[in-house]
Design an enzyme around this catalytic site. Structure first.
Site, mmCIF file in Angstrom:
data_model
loop_
_atom_site.group_PDB
_atom_site.id
_atom_site.type_symbol
_atom_site.label_atom_id
_atom_site.label_comp_id
_atom_site.label_asym_id
_atom_site.label_seq_id
_atom_site.Cartn_x
_atom_site.Cartn_y
_atom_site.Cartn_z
ATOM 1 N N THR A 1 1.011 -1.175 0.060
ATOM 2 C CA THR A 1 -0.064 0.068 -0.268
ATOM 3 C C THR A 1 0.666 1.192 -0.064
ATOM 4 O O THR A 1 2.043 1.283 0.318
ATOM 5 C CB THR A 1 -0.902 -0.010 0.899
ATOM 6 O OG1 THR A 1 -0.258 -0.087 2.422
ATOM 7 C CG2 THR A 1 -1.930 -1.212 1.315
ATOM 8 N N ASP A 2 0.111 2.284 -0.303
ATOM 9 C CA ASP A 2 0.836 3.600 -0.234
ATOM 10 C C ASP A 2 0.648 4.525 1.070
ATOM 11 O O ASP A 2 -0.042 3.464 1.970
ATOM 12 C CB ASP A 2 0.331 4.395 -1.360
ATOM 13 C CG ASP A 2 -1.333 4.870 -1.224
ATOM 14 O OD1 ASP A 2 -1.962 4.687 -0.184
ATOM 15 O OD2 ASP A 2 -1.755 5.402 -2.207
ATOM 16 N N MET A 3 0.928 5.559 1.361
ATOM 17 C CA MET A 3 0.661 6.243 2.665
ATOM 18 C C MET A 3 -0.661 6.223 3.209
ATOM 19 O O MET A 3 -1.013 6.259 4.352
ATOM 20 C CB MET A 3 1.280 7.591 2.667
ATOM 21 C CG MET A 3 2.891 7.415 2.617
ATOM 22 S SD MET A 3 3.391 9.122 2.367
ATOM 23 C CE MET A 3 3.218 9.863 3.986
ATOM 24 N N ILE B 1 -4.095 2.430 0.675
ATOM 25 C CA ILE B 1 -4.528 2.059 -0.712
ATOM 26 C C ILE B 1 -3.473 1.345 -1.458
ATOM 27 O O ILE B 1 -2.245 1.641 -1.434
ATOM 28 C CB ILE B 1 -4.906 3.309 -1.598
ATOM 29 C CG1 ILE B 1 -6.086 3.808 -0.647
ATOM 30 C CG2 ILE B 1 -5.339 2.941 -2.797
ATOM 31 C CD1 ILE B 1 -6.872 5.161 -1.292
#
Length: 130
Positions: free
Chosen positions: A14-16, A19
């Protein structure tokens, strides 16, 4: 015939914002293709040692909804058509039967030298059933 592969979204995927990072969908569908090939009884290590590899030639992707940390995803892989050296697949990533990502992938078979070669017979045979 549709092959299914299930995976868990980990934090590293995931990103920050929690997601799934867009490039990781490509990793997910690659894993699903590898498992599909294995399910056909094809040993990709032996195939490579014999001088043949699979290469993605073209991909068309749609990101439809966000998958998130700890989601369980299912990748469905379906053969669209097969020629002597080319395979076209549709791969759909689902979360709880909701489509989150789709891709149409063209894979070709090549010698390690970069020259095109025929797909393994097990894959070419799938084209007869379409």
């Amino acid at each position: 015939m549709t092959h299914t592969f299930t995976l868990q979204v980990y934090y590293e995927d995931t990103d920050m914002g929690g997601i799934v990072y867009h490039a990781n969908y490509l990793r997910f569908i690659e894993r699903a293709r590898s498992q599909w090939v294995k399910s056909l009884g094809i040993d990709q290590i032996a195939l490579r040692e014999a001088g043949v590899v699979f290469v993605v030639r073209h991909m068309d992707c749609d990101y439809l909804s966000a998958a998130r940390f700890e989601d369980e995803l299912t990748v469905e892989t379906r053969v669209l058509d097969v020629t002597g050296a080319r395979l076209r697949l549709e791969q759909v990533v689902l979360r709880d039967r909701q489509v989150v990502f789709t891709a149409r992938v063209t894979v070709v078979s090549m010698e390690v030298s970069g020259r095109p070669t025929r797909l393994p017979a097990e894959i070419r045979a799938l084209g007869r059933g379409l």
